[in-house]
Design an enzyme around this catalytic site. Sequence first.
Site, PDB file in Angstrom:
ATOM      1  N   ARG A   1      -1.354  -4.731 -24.730  1.00  0.00           N
ATOM      2  CA  ARG A   1      -2.121  -4.793 -25.983  1.00  0.00           C
ATOM      3  C   ARG A   1      -3.309  -5.746 -25.861  1.00  0.00           C
ATOM      4  O   ARG A   1      -4.388  -5.496 -26.403  1.00  0.00           O
ATOM      5  CB  ARG A   1      -1.206  -5.218 -27.142  1.00  0.00           C
TER       6      ARG A   1
ATOM      7  N   HIS B   1      -0.833 -12.479 -39.285  1.00  0.00           N
ATOM      8  CA  HIS B   1       0.196 -12.280 -38.250  1.00  0.00           C
ATOM      9  C   HIS B   1      -0.171 -12.925 -36.912  1.00  0.00           C
ATOM     10  O   HIS B   1       0.393 -12.564 -35.881  1.00  0.00           O
ATOM     11  CB  HIS B   1       0.485 -10.779 -38.085  1.00  0.00           C
TER      12      HIS B   1
HETATM   13  P1  OAD Z   1       0.845   0.621 -39.579  1.00  0.00           P
HETATM   14  O1  OAD Z   1       0.825   1.277 -38.236  1.00  0.00           O
HETATM   15  O2  OAD Z   1       2.150   0.464 -40.253  1.00  0.00           O
HETATM   16  O3  OAD Z   1      -0.083   1.446 -40.570  1.00  0.00           O
HETATM   17  C1  OAD Z   1      -1.382   1.832 -40.214  1.00  0.00           C
HETATM   18  C2  OAD Z   1      -1.981   2.539 -41.410  1.00  0.00           C
HETATM   19  O4  OAD Z   1      -3.325   2.845 -41.079  1.00  0.00           O
HETATM   20  C3  OAD Z   1      -1.300   3.849 -41.786  1.00  0.00           C
HETATM   21  O5  OAD Z   1      -1.079   3.879 -43.193  1.00  0.00           O
HETATM   22  C4  OAD Z   1      -2.316   4.909 -41.381  1.00  0.00           C
HETATM   23  O6  OAD Z   1      -2.287   6.037 -42.262  1.00  0.00           O
HETATM   24  C5  OAD Z   1      -3.617   4.153 -41.542  1.00  0.00           C
HETATM   25  N1  OAD Z   1      -4.709   4.646 -40.696  1.00  0.00           N
HETATM   26  C6  OAD Z   1      -4.658   5.280 -39.494  1.00  0.00           C
HETATM   27  N2  OAD Z   1      -5.888   5.541 -39.018  1.00  0.00           N
HETATM   28  C7  OAD Z   1      -6.753   5.043 -39.944  1.00  0.00           C
HETATM   29  C8  OAD Z   1      -8.174   4.975 -40.012  1.00  0.00           C
HETATM   30  N3  OAD Z   1      -8.937   5.490 -39.056  1.00  0.00           N
HETATM   31  N4  OAD Z   1      -8.741   4.371 -41.112  1.00  0.00           N
HETATM   32  C9  OAD Z   1      -7.947   3.867 -42.091  1.00  0.00           C
HETATM   33  N5  OAD Z   1      -6.607   3.895 -42.064  1.00  0.00           N
HETATM   34  C10 OAD Z   1      -6.009   4.471 -41.007  1.00  0.00           C
HETATM   35  O7  OAD Z   1       0.079  -0.754 -39.417  1.00  0.00           O
HETATM   36  P2  OAD Z   1       0.065  -2.007 -40.385  1.00  0.00           P
HETATM   37  O8  OAD Z   1       0.205  -1.612 -41.803  1.00  0.00           O
HETATM   38  O9  OAD Z   1      -1.099  -2.817 -39.980  1.00  0.00           O
HETATM   39  O10 OAD Z   1       3.281  -6.813 -37.747  1.00  0.00           O
HETATM   40  O11 OAD Z   1       1.379  -2.742 -39.925  1.00  0.00           O
HETATM   41  C11 OAD Z   1       1.677  -3.986 -40.487  1.00  0.00           C
HETATM   42  C12 OAD Z   1       2.398  -4.844 -39.513  1.00  0.00           C
HETATM   43  O12 OAD Z   1       3.542  -4.165 -38.998  1.00  0.00           O
HETATM   44  C13 OAD Z   1       1.619  -5.219 -38.269  1.00  0.00           C
HETATM   45  O13 OAD Z   1       0.759  -6.302 -38.458  1.00  0.00           O
HETATM   46  C14 OAD Z   1       2.696  -5.578 -37.325  1.00  0.00           C
HETATM   47  C15 OAD Z   1       3.622  -4.408 -37.574  1.00  0.00           C
HETATM   48  O14 OAD Z   1       4.873  -4.560 -37.212  1.00  0.00           O
HETATM   49  C16 OAD Z   1       3.789  -7.668 -36.858  1.00  0.00           C
HETATM   50  O15 OAD Z   1       3.689  -7.484 -35.658  1.00  0.00           O
HETATM   51  C17 OAD Z   1       4.421  -8.851 -37.490  1.00  0.00           C
END
Ligand code: OAD
Length: 306
Positions: free
Chosen positions: A78, A129
Site C-alpha cells: 500500500r 486513521h
Molecule cells: P470503503 O472501501 O469502505 O468505502 C469506499 C466508498 O467509496 C464506497 O462507498 C464506494 O462506493 C465509494 N467510491 C468508490 N469509488 C468512488 C469514487 N470514484 N468517488 C467517490 N466515491 C467512490 O472505504 P472507507 O469508507 O474509506 O480504516 O473505509 C473506512 C475505513 O475502513 C478505512 O479508513 C479503513 C477501513 O478499514 C482503517 O484502516 C482503520
Amino acid sequence: MPGRMRNPPSTSIAEFQKLLKASNRVLALCGAGLSAASGLPTFRGAGGLWRNHQATDLATPDAFEDDPALVWLFYSWRRHLALKAKPNAGHYALAELAKKNKNFMCLTQNVDGLSPRAGHSPDMLRMLHGNLFDVKCFDEECSYIEPNNLRDPLCPSLAPASEDYPVDQTLPLLDPKKPTPQIKHEDLPQCPSCKSAGRTSLLRPGVVWFDEPLDEAMLDEVDAWVKKEPIDVMLVIGTAAAVWPAAGYTEKARTKGARIAVINPDPNAQKGLTSNDFFFDADAAEILPELFDGVIGKLEIPDQAN
Ligand code: OAD
C-alpha cells in the site's frame, strides 16, 4: 439499491454551488473513494481482497502479532502504491477550498497522504486513521515514531512489495497461488529506540487499526470544532461510512444544522438523506471541482511529473 425514496435528496449541482457559496462553516468526511481515481483500491467492495485476505482482516494488532511479515508486506504494497499514485482533482479541489474558506474542516479516513501532497493545509485536515508513512514502535510502552518515512522499500526484506510490473502481468506477491515470501523476524523493521535499550521490538505502520482507539486529543479538538457554532454544510465524500467514530460525524453535523451532501457512485450511500440534503452519484475526482466552482474558481492542477 434503495427503493424509491419518499423525500429524495436534491441532485442539483447549481443549487449546491449556491449553498456552498453562501456557507460559512463546512465540514467534510472523506474516505477511500476520494483516492479511487488515483488508482488506489477501496477497502470494501471489489478492491478489498489482498492475496485472499480481506484487507480489513489484516488491519488489526492481532493480525500483526500473528504474522507481522504478512501485515508488513500488505502495508508495504500500500505504501508503494500510494507513493506511485498522484493526487487527483478531488484532492486538489478540497485543498483549494481549505485555502478559500478558513472555516472548512476536513476529516479524512485515508492514510495515503494524497491530500497533504495536494497542498491541503495540515491546520485544516485531520487524518483520523493515521498515516501510512509514519512508522512507530509496536510496543505500546515505547513512544518511538518516525514521521513521514518515504523509503520504498522500507527495508530490503520488504522489496517484493515494491516491485514494478507491466500492467498486463500480476505482481508475484499479489498472486495467492504463489507462496508468500518468508521473512525472518529479525529482517523486519526493528525499533531503534528499543534496540538501544537492549530490547527487541518491531516497528509497525502508523495507522489506526481495528480494535485501536483514535487519537483522543484529535477527537476532542474535532468535537470542539463541531460543537462551537452551527455548521452549514457537511460533505461526505467516497466513504461507506461503516467505521466509527468517523461515521458519526454526519449526524453530529446535522444536529448543528448542517445540510448533508453525499458524493458517492453507490446509490445506497444516499440512505438516510432527506429532501434538504444532496446526493451526487459521481466520481469525487470529477465532480468536486464543479461543486466547489463558485468558491474556488477554475481548478488549476499543478504539473504532477515526479
Ligand atoms: P470503503 O472501501 O469502505 O468505502 C469506499 C466508498 O467509496 C464506497 O462507498 C464506494 O462506493 C465509494 N467510491 C468508490 N469509488 C468512488 C469514487 N470514484 N468517488 C467517490 N466515491 C467512490 O472505504 P472507507 O469508507 O474509506 O480504516 O473505509 C473506512 C475505513 O475502513 C478505512 O479508513 C479503513 C477501513 O478499514 C482503517 O484502516 C482503520
